[in-house]
Design an enzyme around this catalytic site. Structure first.
Site, PDB file in Angstrom:
ATOM      1  N   SER A  15      -3.210  -7.903   3.180  1.00 57.31           N
ATOM      2  CA  SER A  15      -3.400  -7.623   4.611  1.00 57.31           C
ATOM      3  C   SER A  15      -3.831  -8.889   5.355  1.00 57.31           C
ATOM      4  CB  SER A  15      -4.460  -6.532   4.816  1.00 57.31           C
ATOM      5  OG  SER A  15      -3.991  -5.300   4.329  1.00 57.31           O
ATOM      6  N   HIS A  21       0.842  -1.211   0.000  1.00 58.26           N
ATOM      7  CA  HIS A  21       0.000   0.000   0.000  1.00 58.26           C
ATOM      8  C   HIS A  21       0.876   1.259   0.000  1.00 58.26           C
ATOM      9  CE1 HIS A  21      -3.099  -2.578   2.370  1.00 58.26           C
ATOM     10  NE2 HIS A  21      -3.547  -2.474   1.147  1.00 58.26           N
ATOM     11  N   LYS A  27     -18.150  -4.276   9.354  1.00 61.41           N
ATOM     12  CA  LYS A  27     -17.191  -5.062   8.577  1.00 61.41           C
ATOM     13  C   LYS A  27     -16.191  -5.666   9.557  1.00 61.41           C
ATOM     14  CE  LYS A  27     -14.433  -5.116   4.405  1.00 61.41           C
ATOM     15  NZ  LYS A  27     -13.462  -4.374   3.610  1.00 61.41           N
ATOM     16  N   ARG A  39      -2.180  -6.007  -8.206  1.00 67.26           N
ATOM     17  CA  ARG A  39      -1.239  -7.134  -8.171  1.00 67.26           C
ATOM     18  C   ARG A  39      -1.561  -8.047  -9.350  1.00 67.26           C
ATOM     19  NH1 ARG A  39      -3.102  -7.691  -2.055  1.00 67.26           N
ATOM     20  NH2 ARG A  39      -4.900  -7.007  -3.224  1.00 67.26           N
TER      21      ARG A  39
HETATM   22  P1  ADP Z   1      -9.796  -3.499  -0.187  1.00 63.52           P
HETATM   23  O1  ADP Z   1      -9.982  -2.011  -0.192  1.00 63.52           O
HETATM   24  O2  ADP Z   1     -10.137  -4.107  -1.524  1.00 63.52           O
HETATM   25  O3  ADP Z   1     -10.375  -4.185   0.990  1.00 63.52           O
HETATM   26  P2  ADP Z   1      -7.115  -3.023   0.533  1.00 63.52           P
HETATM   27  O4  ADP Z   1      -7.566  -1.993   1.445  1.00 63.52           O
HETATM   28  O5  ADP Z   1      -6.147  -4.017   1.083  1.00 63.52           O
HETATM   29  O6  ADP Z   1      -8.273  -3.822  -0.085  1.00 63.52           O
HETATM   30  O7  ADP Z   1      -6.445  -2.396  -0.759  1.00 63.52           O
HETATM   31  C1  ADP Z   1      -6.616  -1.070  -1.197  1.00 63.52           C
HETATM   32  C2  ADP Z   1      -5.943  -0.940  -2.546  1.00 63.52           C
HETATM   33  O8  ADP Z   1      -4.574  -1.304  -2.452  1.00 63.52           O
HETATM   34  C3  ADP Z   1      -6.528  -1.855  -3.630  1.00 63.52           C
HETATM   35  O9  ADP Z   1      -6.476  -1.171  -4.865  1.00 63.52           O
HETATM   36  C4  ADP Z   1      -5.596  -3.025  -3.647  1.00 63.52           C
HETATM   37  O10 ADP Z   1      -5.590  -3.688  -4.893  1.00 63.52           O
HETATM   38  C5  ADP Z   1      -4.267  -2.319  -3.378  1.00 63.52           C
HETATM   39  N1  ADP Z   1      -3.278  -3.253  -2.844  1.00 63.52           N
HETATM   40  C6  ADP Z   1      -3.427  -4.130  -1.845  1.00 63.52           C
HETATM   41  N2  ADP Z   1      -2.298  -4.839  -1.648  1.00 63.52           N
HETATM   42  C7  ADP Z   1      -1.392  -4.396  -2.562  1.00 63.52           C
HETATM   43  C8  ADP Z   1      -0.041  -4.736  -2.895  1.00 63.52           C
HETATM   44  N3  ADP Z   1       0.604  -5.700  -2.248  1.00 63.52           N
HETATM   45  N4  ADP Z   1       0.562  -4.058  -3.892  1.00 63.52           N
HETATM   46  C9  ADP Z   1      -0.102  -3.091  -4.551  1.00 63.52           C
HETATM   47  N5  ADP Z   1      -1.386  -2.730  -4.314  1.00 63.52           N
HETATM   48  C10 ADP Z   1      -2.024  -3.362  -3.319  1.00 63.52           C
END
Ligand code: ADP
Length: 154
Positions: A128, A17, A41, A90
């Site tokens: 995560s 992130h 959630k 990813r």
């Molecule tokens: P969500 O909002 O779908 O529950 P997250 O909060 O973990 O998931 O992810 C927020 C954003 O960050 C999404 O666009 C997700 O694809 C991206 N993301 C999550 N993990 C990674 C990673 N390892 N590398 C790049 N982008 C990521």
């Protein structure tokens, strides 16, 4: 002024992130990280904790702001004066999810556009949920998360 938002649950924020956030901050005058707080959630950390963790992890970067929100991403973007949503991609199944989500957001607000930054190779495998699982089982995640998150998970 060009403002982008980077919305997500970030439960918790990890280095994948952060990589997206730092790279995106160079593309916009202002980048707002939106920490989504959906009631009921099943998150490990509260919205306030996740917001604070992301804020601590980015440190004092002038054009990054971390803001908690609930409700539609499109409404949040409008409220923040942003016309662009940033997401991270990813390899693998992210594409389907992001594509479908982008179409929905643009259906709700055709003025909004979505850009996806490709995850750096070394962060492709970071999720995560996997981080929490490995940390709970006593695995070493110190190269995958910022220091403040490491402390919160141990
Ligand atoms: P969500 O909002 O779908 O529950 P997250 O909060 O973990 O998931 O992810 C927020 C954003 O960050 C999404 O666009 C997700 O694809 C991206 N993301 C999550 N993990 C990674 C990673 N390892 N590398 C790049 N982008 C990521």
């Amino acid at each position: 002024m060009l403002t982008g938002i980077y919305p997500g649950s970030f439960d918790p924020v990890h280095n994948g992130h952060l990589d997206i956030a730092l790279r995106a901050s160079k593309l916009f005058d202002k980048l707002i990280i939106g920490v989504y707080d959906k009631p009921n959630k099943n998150n490990r950390f509260t919205g306030a904790q996740r917001t604070e963790m992301f804020r601590d992890a980015t440190g004092p970067i002038d054009n990054i702001e971390v803001v908690q929100f609930s409700g539609l991403v499109t409404s949040f973007a409008k409220e923040m004066g942003a016309k662009v949503v940033v997401r991270g991609l990813r390899a693998g199944f992210d594409f389907e999810t992001e594509f479908e989500m982008a179409l929905m957001w643009r259906n709700l607000d055709p003025e909004l556009d979505i850009i996806c930054l490709m995850s750096s190779l070394k962060y492709q495998f970071i999720y995560s949920s996997r981080i929490k699982e490995v940390a709970d089982l006593g695995g070493d995640i110190s190269n995958l998360v910022p220091q403040n998150v490491l402390k919160s998970l141990s």
